[in-house]
Write an enzyme that holds these catalytic residues in place. Structure first.
Site, short mmCIF file in Angstrom:
data_model
loop_
_atom_site.label_atom_id
_atom_site.label_comp_id
_atom_site.label_asym_id
_atom_site.label_seq_id
_atom_site.Cartn_x
_atom_site.Cartn_y
_atom_site.Cartn_z
N TYR A 175 0.72 -1.20 0.01
CA TYR A 175 0.01 0.10 -0.03
C TYR A 175 0.93 1.09 -0.10
CZ TYR A 175 0.96 0.95 5.04
OH TYR A 175 1.78 1.14 6.10
N LEU A 188 11.44 1.19 6.92
CA LEU A 188 10.76 1.76 5.58
C LEU A 188 11.40 3.27 5.22
CD1 LEU A 188 8.35 1.24 3.47
CD2 LEU A 188 7.05 3.01 4.80
N GLU A 247 12.50 2.08 13.81
CA GLU A 247 11.58 3.14 13.39
C GLU A 247 10.16 3.14 14.21
OE1 GLU A 247 10.04 2.50 9.26
OE2 GLU A 247 10.15 0.33 9.77
N LYS A 255 6.42 -1.87 1.70
CA LYS A 255 5.48 -1.46 2.46
C LYS A 255 4.22 -2.10 2.16
CE LYS A 255 3.27 2.95 3.23
NZ LYS A 255 3.20 3.28 4.67
N1 PDD Z 1 3.38 4.74 7.25
N2 PDD Z 1 7.81 3.71 8.68
C1 PDD Z 1 6.80 2.98 8.80
C2 PDD Z 1 6.79 1.48 9.22
C3 PDD Z 1 5.66 3.39 8.36
O1 PDD Z 1 4.35 2.78 8.21
C4 PDD Z 1 5.75 4.54 7.52
C5 PDD Z 1 4.18 5.25 6.83
C6 PDD Z 1 6.86 5.45 7.50
C7 PDD Z 1 6.83 6.81 6.84
O2 PDD Z 1 6.88 6.63 5.56
P1 PDD Z 1 6.36 8.06 4.70
O3 PDD Z 1 7.08 9.02 5.07
O4 PDD Z 1 6.46 7.60 3.22
O5 PDD Z 1 4.67 8.32 4.97
C8 PDD Z 1 7.84 4.75 8.19
C9 PDD Z 1 1.85 5.30 6.74
C10 PDD Z 1 1.75 6.97 7.10
C11 PDD Z 1 0.60 4.61 7.28
O6 PDD Z 1 0.99 3.47 7.50
O7 PDD Z 1 -0.28 5.28 7.59
#
Ligand code: PDD
Length: 291
Positions: free
Chosen positions: A33, A211, A186, A153
């Protein structure tokens, strides 16, 4: 106004939208996703999100279900139909449904089985976001019990859901996963950062254990422009607790200050000045899409 959901080529009212009971996303978490920020009805940094989606799919042996341009049209149309001004747009892609003749089956479905593609969008309350930015969040640390490919992801997010629930029960707004060496990997849905005593920005290097966040990547561009020093290395929980500032980045939270880690206040216990400045200038660099 009822919400509109895109499912495999059709825009449907929320109540009529659905995917099959044999969908592999539901049965196995065999899905990936993306979540993009929407501001002023425009998608922020669409290209890196679509590129990462393509990479996540490639890593699990799937192809991107349509061209990046066509995906962009679906994202924009979903945002438009839901009249999202400030909010988020979500894309979910699963490996499709198991054949009815076989039922639940671990092995990949026959070649030619269409993937499931769903797109949803929703507004978020400006007041809620601004309150969070203004107050910052507390973080609870939790042993990282996820699989070895956190760079993909995937919608297989049970560990993140459990960690977030545990954090919430302690009054914390995010969980930080910690590896076997006591170092932060993270957040459950964000990347973790600290500002050290020398004013350097420290975040874990992008490997298979985290991620590669789009907001992380954009923030690195901001740091370059601002001539701020970036150090990509893992840091311990203790180091974070005695850091000058701490914050998380994600496409939905942008730069969100962390004011407490496991009950210990960070700095003077209020959002850090640098974190606040970085959030304020973040969108000077992020790419704003068309309507
Ligand atoms: N989550 N690390 C993890 C485990 C994440 O699920 C996310 C993002 C990030 C940050 O990635 P980005 O900067 O591309 O949003 C890091 C999204 C927002 C979610 O699952 O809702």
């Amino acid at each position: 106004m009822s919400r509109i959901v895109y499912v495999n080529g059709r825009y449907l009212p929320h109540a009529e939208a659905g995917v099959g009971v044999l969908d592999r996303g539901f049965l196995f978490g065999d899905a990936v996703y993306e979540v993009c920020e929407v501001r002023g009805g425009r998608i922020i940094d669409e290209a890196p999100h679509v590129t990462r989606l393509g990479r996540s799919l490639a890593e699990i042996g799937m192809e991107i279900p349509m061209t990046p341009a066509a995906l962009g049209r679906v994202l924009r149309e979903t945002v438009r139909r839901n009249r999202v001004d400030l909010g988020m747009v979500f894309l979910q892609v699963s490996r499709g449904e198991c054949a009815r003749s076989k039922g639940r089956d671990f092995y990949f479905p026959e070649e030619g089985t269409p993937p499931t593609l769903v797109c949803t969008a929703r507004n978020v309350s400006r007041t809620t976001i601004e309150k969070r930015w203004g107050a910052g969040i507390a973080v609870k640390t939790i042993p990282d019990n996820r699989w070895g490919r956190c760079d993909i992801k995937t919608s297989m997010l049970l560990a993140a859901c459990l960690a977030k629930e545990e954090a919430k029960a302690d009054g914390a707004g995010e969980a930080w996963f910690v590896d076997a060496e006591g170092k932060v990997t993270e957040g459950a849905s964000s990347n973790a950062w600290i500002v050290d005593k020398e004013g350097r920005l420290v975040t874990r290097p992008a490997g298979r254990d985290i991620l590669r966040g789009t907001a992380r990547m954009r923030l690195i561009d901001v740091l370059k422009r601002e001539k701020l020093e970036l150090v990509e290395r893992a840091f311990t929980v203790e180091e974070a607790q005695s850091a000058r500032e701490a914050f998380v980045t994600s496409a939905t939270a942008i730069v969100l200050p962390v004011v407490k880690i496991d009950g210990r206040p960070i700095g003077n216990g209020a959002p850090g000045a640098l974190s606040e400045r970085l959030r304020a200038i973040f969108h000077e660099i992020a790419v704003v899409g068309e309507r």
